[in-house]
Scaffold this active site. Structure first.
Site, PDB file in Angstrom:
ATOM      1  N   LYS A  11       5.031 -18.880  15.549  1.00 37.38           N
ATOM      2  CA  LYS A  11       4.366 -18.631  14.261  1.00 37.38           C
ATOM      3  C   LYS A  11       4.836 -19.638  13.229  1.00 37.38           C
ATOM      4  O   LYS A  11       5.927 -20.234  13.346  1.00 37.38           O
ATOM      5  CB  LYS A  11       4.621 -17.206  13.755  1.00 37.38           C
ATOM      6  CG  LYS A  11       6.091 -16.832  13.477  1.00 37.38           C
ATOM      7  CD  LYS A  11       6.632 -17.250  12.123  1.00 37.38           C
ATOM      8  CE  LYS A  11       8.096 -16.862  11.945  1.00 37.38           C
ATOM      9  NZ  LYS A  11       8.820 -17.675  10.969  1.00 37.38           N
ATOM     10  N   ASP A 137      10.451 -10.164  12.050  1.00 42.52           N
ATOM     11  CA  ASP A 137       9.230 -10.880  12.437  1.00 42.52           C
ATOM     12  C   ASP A 137       8.495 -10.225  13.610  1.00 42.52           C
ATOM     13  O   ASP A 137       7.363 -10.590  13.911  1.00 42.52           O
ATOM     14  CB  ASP A 137       9.556 -12.318  12.879  1.00 42.52           C
ATOM     15  CG  ASP A 137       9.916 -13.216  11.708  1.00 42.52           C
ATOM     16  OD1 ASP A 137       9.700 -12.813  10.550  1.00 42.52           O
ATOM     17  OD2 ASP A 137      10.418 -14.326  11.967  1.00 42.52           O
TER      18      ASP A 137
END
Ligand code: C5P
Length: 278
Positions: A11, A137
């Site tokens: 990401k 996350d």
């Protein structure tokens, strides 16, 4: 089905702002996450032998309970009281300590794979709770694509996926520790400041270059002065580079040659619909 393989993509944080502290030592954020087409692959097989076994050929990656993917499998097992053992294998390409969420993505990929293999999968709400216990996350990687997040990163709003925008990621030979970077924030950088909200960000993302910002960038350079050399090489290219998460990887939209002495990976945004694709 007794085996499955899912992708564990990297990401980027297209935008990362600190909005304050949540009272438990964590910082609250407002961030826009985006998954990339650059991904590890996680293979999960049910086994008649009890216990969880993890293998990963990449040097330096723990194959025991220290690995977040192992912890994800244990947490799923504990919540589900499942009779099967598990064999996990991670084909690793993402760098550790790069701010690309590799370890978190591996953990979420295990959870997604287990819901495919489990005849009575855990609910999305229970999965999200397990994910947040593993790391800030991890909940995002259950969702993928483009998403707005507040809190520690767990209050997620999926946003419309942008096109498969090309991206260049720089991988310095340097690892940043997330706690060390957060600890280096100044009082001013720490906030508090108000969040703009998901609706505002959905609109702002019509012009992605104008959204690019990372409040952790200066703190990362204070914690790791070697990063200044990387930033200087990036500046010399004339392209707008940004640190990803807590670093040490940097990225720029578009495909660019690597600055002197640095390794570059050319990839593009990966959409939510494509999250699992190997
Ligand atoms: O989420 P994760 O466990 O990877 O975070 C590692 C550390 O980074 C935390 O223990 C905390 O010190 C810091 N952190 C923070 N605020 C966040 C995320 C991480 O202070 N939102």
């Amino acid at each position: 089905m007794r085996t499955t393989s899912v992708a564990a993509p990297a990401k980027l944080n297209l935008h990362l702002e600190i909005t304050g502290l949540d009272g438990s030592g964590y910082h609250t954020l407002e961030t826009v996450f985006q998954t990339l087409d650059w991904a590890d692959t996680v293979h999960v097989a049910l086994s008649d032998q009890p216990g969880i076994r993890l293998s990963c050929a990449a040097p330096g990656v723990p194959e025991d309970e220290r690995n977040l993917a192992h912890q994800a499998a244990s947490a799923y097992h504990a919540a589900r009281s499942w009779p099967n053992g598990l064999d996990l294998r991670i084909d690793k390409v993402l760098p550790a300590g790069g701010g690309l969420g590799g370890g978190s993505s591996n953990a979420a990929a295990v959870l997604r794979a287990l819901t495919q293999l489990d005849p009575e999968p855990l609910s999305p709400a229970v999965l999200a709770t397990i994910a947040l216990q593993l790391g800030a996350d991890v909940p995002f990687f259950l969702l993928g694509g483009c998403a707005h997040a507040t809190g520690r990163g767990e209050q997620l709003t999926p946003l419309e996926d942008p096109q498969a925008e090309p991206v260049t990621v720089l991988v310095p030979k340097l690892h940043c520790s997330t706690p060390a970077v957060f600890a280096a924030l100044s009082d001013e950088e720490r906030g508090p400041r108000p969040a703009r909200g998901a609706v505002a960000w959905a609109e702002a993302l019509d012009d992605i270059p104008s959204c690019l910002f990372n409040r952790l960038q200066a703190a990362a350079a204070r914690a790791y002065p070697e990063l200044e050399t990387v930033f200087a090489a990036c500046r010399a290219t004339g392209a707008p580079w940004l640190l990803s998460g807590s670093g040490a990887c940097c990225f720029a939209l578009g495909h660019h040659p690597a600055p002197d002495g640095l390794c570059a990976v050319h990839t593009h945004f990966r959409s939510r619909a494509d999250l699992d694709r190997v």
